[in-house]
Enzyme design. Structure first.
Site, PDB file in Angstrom:
ATOM      1  N   LYS A   1      45.198 -30.847  20.742  1.00  0.00           N
ATOM      2  CA  LYS A   1      44.033 -30.632  21.603  1.00  0.00           C
ATOM      3  C   LYS A   1      44.082 -31.516  22.847  1.00  0.00           C
ATOM      4  O   LYS A   1      43.415 -31.225  23.833  1.00  0.00           O
ATOM      5  CB  LYS A   1      42.740 -30.911  20.827  1.00  0.00           C
ATOM      6  CG  LYS A   1      42.380 -29.870  19.779  1.00  0.00           C
ATOM      7  CD  LYS A   1      41.045 -30.189  19.133  1.00  0.00           C
ATOM      8  CE  LYS A   1      40.633 -29.138  18.091  1.00  0.00           C
ATOM      9  NZ  LYS A   1      41.450 -29.205  16.872  1.00  0.00           N
TER      10      LYS A   1
ATOM     11  N   GLU B 294      38.191 -38.605  10.756  1.00  0.00           N
ATOM     12  CA  GLU B 294      39.399 -37.915  10.290  1.00  0.00           C
ATOM     13  C   GLU B 294      40.467 -38.915   9.886  1.00  0.00           C
ATOM     14  O   GLU B 294      41.151 -38.732   8.872  1.00  0.00           O
ATOM     15  CB  GLU B 294      39.938 -36.971  11.367  1.00  0.00           C
ATOM     16  CG  GLU B 294      41.121 -36.151  10.867  1.00  0.00           C
ATOM     17  CD  GLU B 294      41.545 -35.047  11.808  1.00  0.00           C
ATOM     18  OE1 GLU B 294      42.338 -34.187  11.391  1.00  0.00           O
ATOM     19  OE2 GLU B 294      41.094 -35.044  12.978  1.00  0.00           O
TER      20      GLU B 294
ATOM     21  N   PHE C 171      31.189 -27.545  12.979  1.00  0.00           N
ATOM     22  CA  PHE C 171      29.753 -27.813  12.903  1.00  0.00           C
ATOM     23  C   PHE C 171      29.193 -27.222  11.617  1.00  0.00           C
ATOM     24  O   PHE C 171      29.636 -26.176  11.145  1.00  0.00           O
ATOM     25  CB  PHE C 171      29.029 -27.192  14.101  1.00  0.00           C
ATOM     26  CG  PHE C 171      29.115 -28.007  15.381  1.00  0.00           C
ATOM     27  CD1 PHE C 171      29.857 -29.168  15.450  1.00  0.00           C
ATOM     28  CD2 PHE C 171      28.435 -27.593  16.521  1.00  0.00           C
ATOM     29  CE1 PHE C 171      29.931 -29.912  16.613  1.00  0.00           C
ATOM     30  CE2 PHE C 171      28.497 -28.327  17.696  1.00  0.00           C
ATOM     31  CZ  PHE C 171      29.247 -29.485  17.753  1.00  0.00           C
TER      32      PHE C 171
ATOM     33  N   THR D 233      26.293 -31.736  13.030  1.00  0.00           N
ATOM     34  CA  THR D 233      27.431 -31.925  13.920  1.00  0.00           C
ATOM     35  C   THR D 233      28.268 -33.166  13.618  1.00  0.00           C
ATOM     36  O   THR D 233      29.430 -33.235  14.016  1.00  0.00           O
ATOM     37  CB  THR D 233      26.957 -32.017  15.379  1.00  0.00           C
ATOM     38  OG1 THR D 233      26.023 -33.101  15.504  1.00  0.00           O
ATOM     39  CG2 THR D 233      26.268 -30.725  15.805  1.00  0.00           C
TER      40      THR D 233
ATOM     41  N   THR E  10      36.547 -37.078  20.110  1.00  0.00           N
ATOM     42  CA  THR E  10      35.164 -37.555  20.050  1.00  0.00           C
ATOM     43  C   THR E  10      35.138 -38.913  19.345  1.00  0.00           C
ATOM     44  O   THR E  10      35.928 -39.164  18.438  1.00  0.00           O
ATOM     45  CB  THR E  10      34.262 -36.571  19.275  1.00  0.00           C
ATOM     46  OG1 THR E  10      34.806 -36.351  17.969  1.00  0.00           O
ATOM     47  CG2 THR E  10      34.173 -35.240  20.007  1.00  0.00           C
ATOM     48  N   PRO E  11      34.233 -39.797  19.757  1.00  0.00           N
ATOM     49  CA  PRO E  11      34.203 -41.149  19.178  1.00  0.00           C
ATOM     50  C   PRO E  11      34.089 -41.158  17.660  1.00  0.00           C
ATOM     51  O   PRO E  11      34.841 -41.857  16.973  1.00  0.00           O
ATOM     52  CB  PRO E  11      32.980 -41.777  19.851  1.00  0.00           C
ATOM     53  CG  PRO E  11      32.900 -41.097  21.185  1.00  0.00           C
ATOM     54  CD  PRO E  11      33.304 -39.668  20.903  1.00  0.00           C
ATOM     55  N   ALA E  12      33.158 -40.387  17.105  1.00  0.00           N
ATOM     56  CA  ALA E  12      32.947 -40.401  15.655  1.00  0.00           C
ATOM     57  C   ALA E  12      33.977 -39.566  14.912  1.00  0.00           C
ATOM     58  O   ALA E  12      34.463 -39.948  13.844  1.00  0.00           O
ATOM     59  CB  ALA E  12      31.545 -39.909  15.325  1.00  0.00           C
TER      60      ALA E  12
ATOM     61  N   HIS F  67      42.690 -32.313  13.425  1.00  0.00           N
ATOM     62  CA  HIS F  67      41.593 -31.708  14.181  1.00  0.00           C
ATOM     63  C   HIS F  67      41.441 -32.462  15.501  1.00  0.00           C
ATOM     64  O   HIS F  67      41.315 -31.844  16.553  1.00  0.00           O
ATOM     65  CB  HIS F  67      40.305 -31.764  13.357  1.00  0.00           C
ATOM     66  CG  HIS F  67      39.187 -30.969  13.936  1.00  0.00           C
ATOM     67  ND1 HIS F  67      39.314 -29.627  14.251  1.00  0.00           N
ATOM     68  CD2 HIS F  67      37.915 -31.315  14.275  1.00  0.00           C
ATOM     69  CE1 HIS F  67      38.167 -29.186  14.743  1.00  0.00           C
ATOM     70  NE2 HIS F  67      37.309 -30.183  14.776  1.00  0.00           N
TER      71      HIS F  67
ATOM     72  N   CYS G  38      34.406 -24.295  14.279  1.00  0.00           N
ATOM     73  CA  CYS G  38      35.738 -24.735  14.685  1.00  0.00           C
ATOM     74  C   CYS G  38      36.759 -24.702  13.562  1.00  0.00           C
ATOM     75  O   CYS G  38      37.928 -25.030  13.771  1.00  0.00           O
ATOM     76  CB  CYS G  38      35.651 -26.140  15.281  1.00  0.00           C
ATOM     77  SG  CYS G  38      34.479 -26.226  16.658  1.00  0.00           S
TER      78      CYS G  38
ATOM     79  N   HIS H 281      39.843 -27.988  23.135  1.00  0.00           N
ATOM     80  CA  HIS H 281      39.357 -27.517  21.833  1.00  0.00           C
ATOM     81  C   HIS H 281      38.963 -26.055  21.942  1.00  0.00           C
ATOM     82  O   HIS H 281      37.986 -25.717  22.596  1.00  0.00           O
ATOM     83  CB  HIS H 281      38.164 -28.363  21.413  1.00  0.00           C
ATOM     84  CG  HIS H 281      37.695 -28.119  20.011  1.00  0.00           C
ATOM     85  ND1 HIS H 281      38.266 -27.177  19.178  1.00  0.00           N
ATOM     86  CD2 HIS H 281      36.693 -28.696  19.285  1.00  0.00           C
ATOM     87  CE1 HIS H 281      37.631 -27.178  18.024  1.00  0.00           C
ATOM     88  NE2 HIS H 281      36.689 -28.089  18.054  1.00  0.00           N
TER      89      HIS H 281
END
Length: 415
Positions: A337, A316, A401, A272, A309-311, A305, A165, A342
Site C-alpha cells: 500500500k 498488526e 471496518f 474502525t 495509520t498510527p493505530a 494490511h 477492506c 489503499h
C-alpha cells in the site's frame, strides 16, 4: 472431500498501471502511484486530503465494448478488466462442457459511489427523468461478478463478498473453499473498487482517516514510519483464477502458486479501531495456519494490511508477533500500500495477487517511504528496496471496518 487449489492466472488494474507485468515491475522498482487527484478539483472543495492512487492509463475499450461499458460504474469496469486478464493468462476456456463448474466471486467494499454521486446531481438538476434505467445495476456490488459471468460464460457459483477492506481476501478465500470442497472446479475471484470521488474522499477525510501530506504525494503513504498520518485512497482491481489441481493439470496449465489456507475472524470491539494488541487479526492468522495445516515457522513472507495509520500498523505488528513468536523476527513483512494506496475492497485482491507473484518469482516487494521506523513496530518491513528471496509460503492479510478480518496463505507449488 478436500482438494488442492492452485492459481493459474492473475489480472491487475492499479495506480501503478493497467496490466500485471506493468504493475509488478513498478512495484519492485519502488515506484509510487500516489498523485494529486484529477477526478475532481479536490483543492477547491477544501478537503483535508487532495491526493489519491488513481489508475493512470485505463482504456476500457480494450476489455469491454463501449455499449456495455456505459452500463457499468468504474468499479465494475476495473473488476471485469482484471478478470479478463486473469482468464487470458490462465488459458481456461469456458464452454458448455465445463461452464457449470466455473464460478465467479469478485466483490467490492463500497461499490458504485461515483455513479450514485453523479445520479444524485442529475436528479437534483432535472428531476426523476434524469435517472438512468441502468442506475441500479451500475451501482450494486454483485454486478461485477454478474458481468464477468455473462462475458465469460461461467455458470457456476456466483457471489460477491462485501466486507469493507477485507472484501478481496474474503472473495479469494471463499472461492478457495468452494473448490476445495468440490462445489466448483474453477473460480474467478478478487475485488475491485473506484471511490476516488467527492463523497468517497470527503467521507474518509471527515473521519480523519486520510493522510494530509498533500505537498508530497509520492511520500505520503509510509507504513510503520513514525511520521505516518493516515492512509491514501486508491482504485483498481485484482483478480485471480483458482482451480482444482486436477483441473489445472488435466489441461496442462502453468501453475503460479497453491492456495493452502484461509482464515476469518471478528474483533467485536469498535467500528474502525482494531482490537488491542491486534487480537482479532491474530485469531484470523491462526485460523489460516490451522486450515493450511502448517506451523508459523513455515511462513517466509507476510503481505501486510499495513495501511499507514498510527493505530493500525502497531496493532498488526503486535498481532503478527503474538502469532509467530520468536519466528516473527525472521519474517519478511511489507506493505505494498505504500505504493498503491489503499484500494479498500480491492486491496485484498491486488495484494493476494502480489503474494502469488512473490512466491512465484522469489522476490519480496518493498515498503517504500520507511525512513524512520516506529520503535513500536520492530519487524523486518523490507524497507525501500525489493529483496530476492526463496519464498515458499506467504500470507496476505486484510482487515476492515467493523472488525472484519481475513487472511489467505499461498505456497510455492510442488507437485
Amino acid at each position: 472431500m478436500t482438494r488442492r487449489v492452485v492459481v493459474t492466472g492473475v489480472g491487475l488494474v492499479t495506480p501503478l498501471g493497467t496490466g500485471t507485468d506493468l504493475t509488478w515491475n513498478n512495484l519492485l522498482a519502488g515506484k509510487s502511484g500516489i498523485r494529486r487527484i484529477s477526478h475532481f478539483d479536490a483543492e477547491a472543495t477544501g478537503m483535508a486530503c487532495t491526493i489519491a492512487g488513481e489508475v493512470p492509463d485505463f482504456e476500457v475499450e480494450k476489455f469491454i465494448n463501449r455499449k456495455d461499458a456505459r452500463k457499468m460504474d468504474r468499479f465494475i469496469q476495473f473488476g471485469v478488466a482484471a478478470s479478463m486478464m486473469a482468464l487470458e493468462q490462465s488459458g481456461l476456456v469456458i464452454n458448455e462442457d465445463n461452464a457449470e463448474r466455473v464460478g465467479v466471486a469478485v466483490g467490492a467494499g463500497i461499490g458504485g459511489l461515483v455513479t450514485i454521486e453523479k445520479t444524485m446531481r442529475a436528479y437534483q438538476a432535472g428531476g426523476a427523468r434524469k435517472i438512468s434505467p441502468f442506475f441500479i445495476p451500475q451501482t450494486i456490488i454483485n454486478m461485477t461478478s454478474g458481468w464477468v459471468s455473462m462475458m465469460s460464460g461461467a455458470k457456476g457459483p456466483n457471489i460477491a463478498t462485501v466486507t469493507a477492506c477485507a472484501t478481496g481476501t474474503h472473495a479469494i478465500g471463499e472461492a478457495f473453499e468452494l473448490i476445495a470442497r468440490g462445489d466448483a472446479d474453477a473460480m474467478i475471484a478478487g475485488g475491485s473498487e473506484a471511490c476516488v470521488c467527492e463523497l468517497g474522499v470527503g467521507g474518509f477525510s471527515a473521519a480523519r482517516a486520510l493522510s494530509t501530506r498533500n505537498d508530497e504525494p509520492e511520500r505520503a503513504c509510509r507504513p510503520w514510519d513514525v511520521d505516518r498520518d493516515g492512509f491514501i485512497m486508491g482504485e483498481g482491481g485484482g483478480v485471480m483464477v483458482l482451480e482444482s489441481l486436477e483441473s489445472a493439470q488435466a489441461r496442462g496449465a502453468v501453475i503460479l502458486a497453491e492456495v493452502i489456507g484461509y482464515g476469518m475472524s471478528g474483533d467485536a470491539y469498535h467500528m474502525t479501531t482494531p482490537s488491542p494488541g491486534g487480537e482479532g487479526g491474530a485469531r484470523c492468522m491462526k485460523a489460516a495456519l490451522k486450515r493450511a495445516g502448517i506451523s508459523a515457522e513455515d511462513v517466509d513472507y507476510v503481505n501486510a494490511h499495513g495501511t499507514s495509520t498510527p493505530a493500525g500498523d502497531i496493532a498488526e505488528t503486535e498481532g503478527i508477533v503474538s502469532v509467530f513468536g520468536d519466528h516473527a523476527s525472521k519474517l519478511m513483512v511489507s506493505s505494498t500500500k505504500s505504493m498503491t494506496g489503499h484500494l479498500l475492497g480491492a486491496a485484498g485482491g491486488i495484494e493476494g495477487v502480489f503474494s502469488v507473484l512473490a512466491v512465484h518469482h522469489g522476490v519480496v516487494p518493498p515498503t517504500i517511504n520507511l525512513e524512520n521506523q516506529d520503535p513500536a513496530c520492530k519487524l523486518d518491513y523490507v524497507p525501500n528496496e525489493a529483496r530476492q528471496a526463496n519464498i515458499k509460503v506467504a500470507f496476505s492479510n486484510s482487515f476492515g471496518f467493523g472488525g472484519t478480518n481475513a487472511s489467505i496463505i499461498v505456497r510455492k507449488f510442488e507437485d
